[in-house]
Design a protein around this motif. Structure first.
Motif, PDB file in Angstrom:
ATOM      1  N   VAL A   1       1.104  -1.276  -0.082  1.00 51.19           N
ATOM      2  CA  VAL A   1      -0.206  -0.241  -0.050  1.00 51.19           C
ATOM      3  C   VAL A   1       0.911   1.258   0.055  1.00 51.19           C
ATOM      4  O   VAL A   1       1.273   1.814   1.129  1.00 51.19           O
ATOM      5  CB  VAL A   1      -0.922  -0.038   1.242  1.00 51.19           C
ATOM      6  CG1 VAL A   1      -1.906   1.286   1.194  1.00 51.19           C
ATOM      7  CG2 VAL A   1      -1.695  -1.281   1.327  1.00 51.19           C
ATOM      8  N   PRO A   2       1.395   1.833  -1.069  1.00 47.63           N
ATOM      9  CA  PRO A   2       2.036   3.077  -1.366  1.00 47.63           C
ATOM     10  C   PRO A   2       1.189   4.167  -1.284  1.00 47.63           C
ATOM     11  O   PRO A   2       0.152   4.335  -1.624  1.00 47.63           O
ATOM     12  CB  PRO A   2       2.566   2.818  -2.668  1.00 47.63           C
ATOM     13  CG  PRO A   2       1.522   2.011  -3.384  1.00 47.63           C
ATOM     14  CD  PRO A   2       1.148   1.122  -2.592  1.00 47.63           C
ATOM     15  N   LEU A   3       1.817   5.180  -0.301  1.00 44.93           N
ATOM     16  CA  LEU A   3       0.790   6.368   0.032  1.00 44.93           C
ATOM     17  C   LEU A   3       1.723   7.617  -0.389  1.00 44.93           C
ATOM     18  O   LEU A   3       2.927   7.602  -0.582  1.00 44.93           O
ATOM     19  CB  LEU A   3       0.798   6.563   1.412  1.00 44.93           C
ATOM     20  CG  LEU A   3       0.098   5.371   2.184  1.00 44.93           C
ATOM     21  CD1 LEU A   3       0.164   5.514   3.432  1.00 44.93           C
ATOM     22  CD2 LEU A   3      -1.292   5.290   1.882  1.00 44.93           C
ATOM     23  N   PRO A   4       0.947   8.591  -0.961  1.00 46.05           N
ATOM     24  CA  PRO A   4       1.543   9.828  -1.625  1.00 46.05           C
ATOM     25  C   PRO A   4       2.103  10.683  -0.499  1.00 46.05           C
ATOM     26  O   PRO A   4       1.759  10.607   0.761  1.00 46.05           O
ATOM     27  CB  PRO A   4       0.317  10.603  -2.121  1.00 46.05           C
ATOM     28  CG  PRO A   4      -0.713  10.089  -1.628  1.00 46.05           C
ATOM     29  CD  PRO A   4      -0.447   8.640  -1.125  1.00 46.05           C
ATOM     30  N   ASP A   5       3.227  11.341  -0.641  1.00 48.57           N
ATOM     31  CA  ASP A   5       3.569  12.373   0.316  1.00 48.57           C
ATOM     32  C   ASP A   5       2.616  13.127   0.879  1.00 48.57           C
ATOM     33  O   ASP A   5       1.539  13.551   0.416  1.00 48.57           O
ATOM     34  CB  ASP A   5       4.696  13.374  -0.459  1.00 48.57           C
ATOM     35  CG  ASP A   5       5.887  12.659  -0.790  1.00 48.57           C
ATOM     36  OD1 ASP A   5       5.967  11.616  -0.253  1.00 48.57           O
ATOM     37  OD2 ASP A   5       6.808  13.458  -1.519  1.00 48.57           O
ATOM     38  N   GLY A   6       2.621  13.468   2.316  1.00 50.68           N
ATOM     39  CA  GLY A   6       1.509  14.280   3.000  1.00 50.68           C
ATOM     40  C   GLY A   6       0.488  13.593   3.535  1.00 50.68           C
ATOM     41  O   GLY A   6      -0.446  14.266   4.094  1.00 50.68           O
ATOM     42  N   THR A   7       0.454  12.368   3.354  1.00 54.60           N
ATOM     43  CA  THR A   7      -0.651  11.551   3.708  1.00 54.60           C
ATOM     44  C   THR A   7      -0.985  11.991   5.315  1.00 54.60           C
ATOM     45  O   THR A   7      -0.065  12.080   6.208  1.00 54.60           O
ATOM     46  CB  THR A   7      -0.593   9.966   3.516  1.00 54.60           C
ATOM     47  OG1 THR A   7      -0.377   9.800   2.071  1.00 54.60           O
ATOM     48  CG2 THR A   7      -1.734   9.387   4.328  1.00 54.60           C
ATOM     49  N   THR A   8      -2.001  12.155   5.580  1.00 54.36           N
ATOM     50  CA  THR A   8      -2.756  12.592   7.045  1.00 54.36           C
ATOM     51  C   THR A   8      -3.152  11.529   7.599  1.00 54.36           C
ATOM     52  O   THR A   8      -3.325  10.449   7.018  1.00 54.36           O
ATOM     53  CB  THR A   8      -3.540  13.920   7.105  1.00 54.36           C
ATOM     54  OG1 THR A   8      -4.690  13.555   5.972  1.00 54.36           O
ATOM     55  CG2 THR A   8      -2.620  15.025   6.496  1.00 54.36           C
ATOM     56  N   ASP A   9      -3.692  11.826   8.947  1.00 51.15           N
ATOM     57  CA  ASP A   9      -4.356  10.587   9.750  1.00 51.15           C
ATOM     58  C   ASP A   9      -5.510   9.833   9.163  1.00 51.15           C
ATOM     59  O   ASP A   9      -5.290   8.646   9.194  1.00 51.15           O
ATOM     60  CB  ASP A   9      -4.662  11.142  10.909  1.00 51.15           C
ATOM     61  CG  ASP A   9      -3.700  11.776  11.909  1.00 51.15           C
ATOM     62  OD1 ASP A   9      -2.374  11.523  11.670  1.00 51.15           O
ATOM     63  OD2 ASP A   9      -3.964  12.493  12.791  1.00 51.15           O
ATOM     64  N   ALA A  10      -6.500  10.468   8.659  1.00 51.21           N
ATOM     65  CA  ALA A  10      -7.590   9.749   8.279  1.00 51.21           C
ATOM     66  C   ALA A  10      -7.334   8.800   7.122  1.00 51.21           C
ATOM     67  O   ALA A  10      -7.792   7.652   7.108  1.00 51.21           O
ATOM     68  CB  ALA A  10      -8.899  10.840   7.889  1.00 51.21           C
ATOM     69  N   PRO A  11      -6.620   9.176   5.991  1.00 51.88           N
ATOM     70  CA  PRO A  11      -6.609   8.419   4.891  1.00 51.88           C
ATOM     71  C   PRO A  11      -5.619   7.232   5.258  1.00 51.88           C
ATOM     72  O   PRO A  11      -5.796   6.113   4.810  1.00 51.88           O
ATOM     73  CB  PRO A  11      -6.031   9.298   3.680  1.00 51.88           C
ATOM     74  CG  PRO A  11      -5.762  10.482   4.346  1.00 51.88           C
ATOM     75  CD  PRO A  11      -6.492  10.634   5.650  1.00 51.88           C
ATOM     76  N   TYR A  12      -4.555   7.730   6.180  1.00 58.11           N
ATOM     77  CA  TYR A  12      -3.769   6.593   6.485  1.00 58.11           C
ATOM     78  C   TYR A  12      -4.139   5.342   7.124  1.00 58.11           C
ATOM     79  O   TYR A  12      -4.130   4.231   7.059  1.00 58.11           O
ATOM     80  CB  TYR A  12      -2.429   7.356   7.304  1.00 58.11           C
ATOM     81  CG  TYR A  12      -1.264   6.363   7.811  1.00 58.11           C
ATOM     82  CD1 TYR A  12      -0.188   5.959   6.857  1.00 58.11           C
ATOM     83  CD2 TYR A  12      -1.769   5.498   9.087  1.00 58.11           C
ATOM     84  CE1 TYR A  12       0.613   5.039   7.350  1.00 58.11           C
ATOM     85  CE2 TYR A  12      -0.869   4.568   9.244  1.00 58.11           C
ATOM     86  CZ  TYR A  12       0.293   4.355   8.499  1.00 58.11           C
ATOM     87  OH  TYR A  12       1.500   3.416   8.862  1.00 58.11           O
ATOM     88  N   LEU A  13      -5.141   5.672   8.191  1.00 58.69           N
ATOM     89  CA  LEU A  13      -5.758   4.941   9.272  1.00 58.69           C
ATOM     90  C   LEU A  13      -6.758   4.167   8.191  1.00 58.69           C
ATOM     91  O   LEU A  13      -6.911   2.833   8.286  1.00 58.69           O
ATOM     92  CB  LEU A  13      -6.450   5.481  10.411  1.00 58.69           C
ATOM     93  CG  LEU A  13      -5.655   6.238  11.443  1.00 58.69           C
ATOM     94  CD1 LEU A  13      -6.462   6.889  12.261  1.00 58.69           C
ATOM     95  CD2 LEU A  13      -4.641   5.060  11.926  1.00 58.69           C
ATOM     96  N   ALA A  14      -7.315   4.654   7.409  1.00 57.63           N
ATOM     97  CA  ALA A  14      -8.421   3.867   6.498  1.00 57.63           C
ATOM     98  C   ALA A  14      -7.638   2.674   5.596  1.00 57.63           C
ATOM     99  O   ALA A  14      -8.024   1.704   5.647  1.00 57.63           O
ATOM    100  CB  ALA A  14      -8.892   4.924   5.631  1.00 57.63           C
ATOM    101  N   ALA A  15      -6.344   3.261   5.043  1.00 51.48           N
ATOM    102  CA  ALA A  15      -5.547   2.435   4.261  1.00 51.48           C
ATOM    103  C   ALA A  15      -5.131   1.435   5.190  1.00 51.48           C
ATOM    104  O   ALA A  15      -4.890   0.119   4.826  1.00 51.48           O
ATOM    105  CB  ALA A  15      -4.489   3.098   3.332  1.00 51.48           C
ATOM    106  N   LEU A  16      -4.791   1.479   6.369  1.00 49.98           N
ATOM    107  CA  LEU A  16      -3.832   0.756   7.259  1.00 49.98           C
ATOM    108  C   LEU A  16      -4.973  -0.532   7.534  1.00 49.98           C
ATOM    109  O   LEU A  16      -4.673  -1.682   7.599  1.00 49.98           O
ATOM    110  CB  LEU A  16      -3.279   1.235   8.473  1.00 49.98           C
ATOM    111  CG  LEU A  16      -2.676   0.616   9.587  1.00 49.98           C
ATOM    112  CD1 LEU A  16      -1.680  -0.343   8.926  1.00 49.98           C
ATOM    113  CD2 LEU A  16      -2.347   1.035  10.769  1.00 49.98           C
ATOM    114  N   GLU A  17      -6.154   0.026   8.091  1.00 49.82           N
ATOM    115  CA  GLU A  17      -7.250  -0.946   8.421  1.00 49.82           C
ATOM    116  C   GLU A  17      -7.532  -1.798   7.373  1.00 49.82           C
ATOM    117  O   GLU A  17      -7.879  -3.089   7.568  1.00 49.82           O
ATOM    118  CB  GLU A  17      -8.531  -0.409   9.128  1.00 49.82           C
ATOM    119  CG  GLU A  17      -9.430  -1.194   9.510  1.00 49.82           C
ATOM    120  CD  GLU A  17     -10.823  -0.088   9.902  1.00 49.82           C
ATOM    121  OE1 GLU A  17     -11.776  -0.740  10.506  1.00 49.82           O
ATOM    122  OE2 GLU A  17     -10.916   0.881   9.914  1.00 49.82           O
TER     123      GLU A  17
END
Length: 248
Positions: free
Chosen positions: A195-211
């Protein structure tokens, strides 16, 4: 909870070296001060043996590391100059994850404060990683007959490229990495789930992707033991992390 630490084994690094070894001692002191574990559960691990390390690493590489025969290029790739202390600390870090894995199967979970060396390949180290502790520990548990299947959930901001490469043809160890798309390593390997994430990813999208990723990984892995690499470097204050997670 059993907690394994290795900060007594400090590397003799040259002045100005960018790897802050003191963070391990500071972390151990903070954990002890917070009383998260009783004193009798705070343990110093054994150094992983060649037989244990050889479950993930080439014999020639182990000999070059142990006997100080790494080339200058290999040492630069790792990021540490060779020393006896470097070998001992690397063995102890892998040993800590092996022992944490054994206790996790008894108690439900255990912690290694110096693991997560996910950039180490079968025949080379890189990115401050000499031996791949998670893959070594998973295969030790398999060899001892304690488990059949394992999973590695890697939340370090850098992709676990060594782990992915080591387990590419191993269906018994499922690899999941959530990481910065543009961060080191710049040549990514293929995990079972990336799951590659773009620079500047914040809490909500990160946690959704992690879950979503953890749910998918656990469903597919059917693992009896999970190794979770709890990277702190996605935090927005990390100078090289490039993501923007907060502590809350």
């Amino acid at each position: 909870m059993r907690l394994f630490y290795t900060d007594r084994f400090v590397l003799p690094l040259p002045p100005g070296h960018k790897f802050p070894m003191r963070k391990y001692r500071n972390l151990r002191r903070r954990v002890f001060a917070d009383g998260l574990t009783p004193p009798e559960h705070r343990l110093e691990p054994h150094g992983a043996s060649d037989a244990e390390l050889g479950l993930a690493h080439d014999r020639d590489y182990l000999e070059r590391v142990s006997r100080g025969r790494l080339s200058s290029a290999e040492q630069r790739r790792i990021g540490f100059p060779w020393s006896h202390e470097m070998v001992e600390r690397s063995r102890r870090s892998a040993g800590a994850t092996i022992e944490a894995a054994r206790w996790a199967l008894v108690d439900g979970f255990a912690v290694s404060l110096a693991g997560g060396t996910h950039h180490a390949f079968a025949g080379q180290g890189e990115g401050f990683c000499v031996f791949n502790d998670s893959v070594v520990a998973a295969r030790v548990m398999q060899r001892e007959g304690r488990i059949r299947r394992a999973a590695v959930i890697d939340a370090d901001v850098h992709q676990g490229n060594g782990t992915a490469a080591l387990c590419r043809n191993d269906p018994t160890i499922f690899t999941f990495s959530i990481h910065g798309a543009r961060n080191f390593p710049f040549r990514k390997e293929r995990s079972d789930l990336d799951v590659p994430l773009p620079d500047g990813t914040t809490d909500a999208p990160y946690l959704a992707a992690l879950e979503a990723g953890v749910h998918d990984a656990l469903q597919r892995a059917r693992a009896e033991l999970v190794f979770y690499l709890a990277g702190a470097d996605p935090w927005r204050g990390d100078r090289w992390g490039r993501l923007a997670l907060t502590k809350s």
